[in-house]
Write a protein that holds these residues in place. Structure first.
Motif, mmCIF file in Angstrom:
data_model
loop_
_atom_site.group_PDB
_atom_site.id
_atom_site.type_symbol
_atom_site.label_atom_id
_atom_site.label_comp_id
_atom_site.label_asym_id
_atom_site.label_seq_id
_atom_site.Cartn_x
_atom_site.Cartn_y
_atom_site.Cartn_z
ATOM 1 N N ALA A 93 0.837 -1.205 0.000
ATOM 2 C CA ALA A 93 0.000 0.000 0.000
ATOM 3 C C ALA A 93 0.869 1.252 0.000
ATOM 4 C CB ALA A 93 -0.937 -0.001 1.210
ATOM 5 N N LEU A 94 1.935 1.232 0.758
ATOM 6 C CA LEU A 94 2.847 2.377 0.802
ATOM 7 C C LEU A 94 3.516 2.577 -0.551
ATOM 8 C CD1 LEU A 94 3.887 4.431 2.913
ATOM 9 C CD2 LEU A 94 5.829 2.910 3.245
ATOM 10 N N ALA A 95 3.977 1.492 -1.166
ATOM 11 C CA ALA A 95 4.651 1.582 -2.462
ATOM 12 C C ALA A 95 3.690 2.012 -3.563
ATOM 13 C CB ALA A 95 5.280 0.239 -2.815
ATOM 14 N N ALA A 96 2.490 1.462 -3.566
ATOM 15 C CA ALA A 96 1.515 1.828 -4.596
ATOM 16 C C ALA A 96 1.066 3.274 -4.424
ATOM 17 C CB ALA A 96 0.320 0.886 -4.558
ATOM 18 N N GLY A 97 1.059 3.756 -3.200
ATOM 19 C CA GLY A 97 0.699 5.145 -2.934
ATOM 20 C C GLY A 97 1.719 6.129 -3.472
#
Length: 88
Positions: A48-52
């Motif tokens: 989620a952090l990377a996709a954000g």
């Protein structure tokens, strides 16, 4: 990859070819390691952090370098969209 096998994770509803912020993916694993989170929770938060921060890392010849930037609101929205699957 764990002793039990290889886990997979993906963001539901996202283009399968989306780019992720590599530094954010690694950084997203750190809190889970320090706090003893389960492997699925570590993967969910890291992805989620990377996709954000998808697409925010750029390097152009002769241009300014921009490091990973993450949108905290996007991270929060994406947490529920990440699906983690155990080893087969």
């Amino acid at each position: 990859m764990t002793a039990g096998g290889e886990w997979t994770a993906h963001v539901t509803g996202a283009d399968p070819g989306y780019a992720s912020a590599r530094g954010a993916l690694v950084a997203g694993l750190v809190p889970g390691q320090l706090l003893g989170w389960s492997w699925p929770d570590r993967l969910r938060h890291a992805l989620a952090l990377a996709a954000g921060g998808a697409g925010s890392w750029t390097r152009t010849p002769g241009g300014a370098e921009e490091r990973d930037r993450v949108d905290p609101a996007a991270y929060e929205r994406l947490l529920d969209a990440v699906r983690v699957e155990p080893p087969a």
